[in-house]
Design a protein around this motif. Sequence first.
Motif, PDB file in Angstrom:
ATOM      1  N   ASP A  71       0.850  -1.183   0.000  1.00  0.00           N
ATOM      2  CA  ASP A  71       0.000   0.000   0.000  1.00  0.00           C
ATOM      3  C   ASP A  71       0.890   1.238   0.000  1.00  0.00           C
ATOM      4  OD1 ASP A  71      -2.122   1.595   0.021  1.00  0.00           O
ATOM      5  OD2 ASP A  71      -2.898   1.006   1.970  1.00  0.00           O
ATOM      6  N   PHE A  82      -6.712  11.709   0.442  1.00  0.00           N
ATOM      7  CA  PHE A  82      -6.256  10.599  -0.403  1.00  0.00           C
ATOM      8  C   PHE A  82      -6.834   9.278   0.086  1.00  0.00           C
ATOM      9  CE2 PHE A  82      -3.023   7.510  -1.769  1.00  0.00           C
ATOM     10  CZ  PHE A  82      -2.891   7.865  -3.086  1.00  0.00           C
ATOM     11  N   THR A  83      -6.869   9.109   1.400  1.00  0.00           N
ATOM     12  CA  THR A  83      -7.388   7.863   1.960  1.00  0.00           C
ATOM     13  C   THR A  83      -8.910   7.822   1.906  1.00  0.00           C
ATOM     14  OG1 THR A  83      -5.619   8.236   3.513  1.00  0.00           O
ATOM     15  CG2 THR A  83      -6.937   6.285   3.860  1.00  0.00           C
ATOM     16  N   PRO A  86     -11.272   6.831  -2.059  1.00  0.00           N
ATOM     17  CA  PRO A  86     -11.809   5.563  -2.571  1.00  0.00           C
ATOM     18  C   PRO A  86     -13.117   5.170  -1.897  1.00  0.00           C
ATOM     19  CG  PRO A  86      -9.504   5.335  -1.989  1.00  0.00           C
ATOM     20  CD  PRO A  86      -9.924   6.663  -1.504  1.00  0.00           C
ATOM     21  N   ALA A 137      -9.855  12.428  -5.302  1.00  0.00           N
ATOM     22  CA  ALA A 137      -8.699  11.557  -5.549  1.00  0.00           C
ATOM     23  C   ALA A 137      -7.717  12.256  -6.469  1.00  0.00           C
ATOM     24  CB  ALA A 137      -9.150  10.239  -6.154  1.00  0.00           C
ATOM     25  N   SER A 141      -4.041  13.507  -5.006  1.00  0.00           N
ATOM     26  CA  SER A 141      -2.844  12.835  -5.509  1.00  0.00           C
ATOM     27  C   SER A 141      -1.736  13.825  -5.769  1.00  0.00           C
ATOM     28  CB  SER A 141      -3.149  12.089  -6.803  1.00  0.00           C
ATOM     29  OG  SER A 141      -4.049  11.069  -6.533  1.00  0.00           O
ATOM     30  N   ASN A 231      -6.768   7.536 -10.670  1.00  0.00           N
ATOM     31  CA  ASN A 231      -6.285   6.525  -9.730  1.00  0.00           C
ATOM     32  C   ASN A 231      -4.836   6.107  -9.954  1.00  0.00           C
ATOM     33  OD1 ASN A 231      -6.495   4.897 -11.943  1.00  0.00           O
ATOM     34  ND2 ASN A 231      -8.415   3.964 -11.305  1.00  0.00           N
ATOM     35  N   TYR A 234      -2.759   5.431  -6.787  1.00  0.00           N
ATOM     36  CA  TYR A 234      -3.310   4.478  -5.831  1.00  0.00           C
ATOM     37  C   TYR A 234      -2.776   3.078  -6.064  1.00  0.00           C
ATOM     38  CZ  TYR A 234      -6.579   7.897  -4.063  1.00  0.00           C
ATOM     39  OH  TYR A 234      -7.115   8.978  -3.466  1.00  0.00           O
ATOM     40  N   LYS A 238      -6.713   0.338  -1.860  1.00  0.00           N
ATOM     41  CA  LYS A 238      -7.341   1.613  -2.225  1.00  0.00           C
ATOM     42  C   LYS A 238      -7.685   1.591  -3.711  1.00  0.00           C
ATOM     43  CE  LYS A 238      -5.162   4.582   1.183  1.00  0.00           C
ATOM     44  NZ  LYS A 238      -3.736   4.202   1.215  1.00  0.00           N
ATOM     45  N   PHE A 239      -6.753   1.113  -4.515  1.00  0.00           N
ATOM     46  CA  PHE A 239      -7.047   0.977  -5.944  1.00  0.00           C
ATOM     47  C   PHE A 239      -8.196  -0.011  -6.141  1.00  0.00           C
ATOM     48  CE2 PHE A 239      -6.561  -1.378  -9.873  1.00  0.00           C
ATOM     49  CZ  PHE A 239      -6.669  -0.347 -10.771  1.00  0.00           C
TER      50      PHE A 239
END
Lengths: 344, 166
Positions: A71, A82-83, A86, A137, A141, A231, A234, A238-239
Amino acid sequence: MWTDPAILEWIFILVKIIVIFGLVLSIVPYTVLAERRICAWIQDRVGPNRVGFQGLLQPIADALKLMLKEDMLSNHVHKVVFTLAPALVFMPSLMVLAVIPWGSAIGPMTCVLSDMNAGMLFALAVASFSVYGIALAGWASNSKYPFLGGMRSAAQMISYEVCLGLSLVPLFMQTGSLNLSAIVEYQTQHGWLMLYHPVACFIFITSLFAECNRTPFDLPEAEQELVSGYNIEYSSLKFGLFFLGEYANMLVASALVTTLFLGGWSLPFAPFNAPATVIWVGLAHVGIFVAKVCAMLFLFIWVRWTVPRFRYDQLMALGWKVFFPLALVNIVVVAVIMACRANL
Amino acid sequence: MIVERPKLTIWDRLYMPQILKGMWITLKHIPMKRFTRQYPEETPPLPKRYRGVPTLVRDPEQRVKCVACQLCEFVCPPRAITVIPGFRAETGPDAKVEKEPSDFIIDMARCIYCGLCEEACPEEAIFLKKDYAMASYTREQMKLHKEKLLELGGIHEDRICKWKKK
């Protein structure tokens, strides 16, 4: 104690939650498999067929792989957002499923988690939440391509959200209700709404393709230009959540189309065209609903592997210059027809 | 060359009929014949002169044909071959034969399957066989030694039994 209506109600709600979660979390991974197999067939290939019989265990292998991946969390990302992103993509789709009637009734239990009067409004409102996840997201990023993907996603969703809502207005005018169960029951008596409103159906489905980021409108991901869009940064679960969210969105979109235009759990002949009184008809209704949803999912996949991606300006032009006026004209035309029929 | 843009009719510009046509084409492809070869079960047909792994062969009387002249070692472009010459048994069928390699190493990580060793060999002792899946987990495993090479090569049925008549 078991027959106490209040307790029974709670038990039913629990059962429904379990059924919905079970259905979604089992159908979604298999949609991924179906996507890969069907895409392969369309391209004269075989597709994943090694893990288990005809590749049926492939989703489990994929999930395991995603879970065991490292991760990664880069230094330059905005960690909280970011967390969070998703989860924001995945949650709305599950929430929309609460108002969708996935059957008529099994015994004394109605097959909708929350029989809301403004169900469709709720669905539209919550479904548009998933754009937050994607835009955030892209933003969190803190790098170029995800940012571009997030921006595109936001712009695209706003444009198509409008058409999505407007295309449904004629339906509400005809059925006189925003309650999804009521809309389905209207269809059991009067036939599928797809037959009354082909234009609305077309606009709605096309806008849903854009909503779900599916080809021909998958600009937020656009592998070839944005690498993978929002994505990129990620990894691991998460992805996986983004991936799951995309397919869960597709599932919800299919369920919405089924409910609104394809008669939901009903078939146009007895005993499937009325709310079930016996258990086996109730179960059959659930089966019919799932079958229709699967057919819609097939359409989603089929279109993805047929139509090339739109250019960004074409996408915007299509949304604002074609679908938006078309939906408005459709409302007026339906209104005029309804007025004429009421007065003549 | 200037390519004329085709004039699109209203029908074409509606876009939908063409998409439906495309969807019909993709749908038709679903039940069509697949072009995938299921590799480990279905192996590809190899041409007659396919050059695979180089091997050492024995003659019909079980003698190692290689006489450790080291020509293959000299000709080998990537220097994959190492021959360590040794002596043969003084008695038995090998008695009249010249030298023999005490070890013969082909590094499959270096071999380019050019077949020059096969061409250079004056004793017709080295042949390229059709096996091609020679992968291993370590560099050491990629080095094939004499026993392995002889095992892969087997017996070469040739009519001229040179050492029988000496």
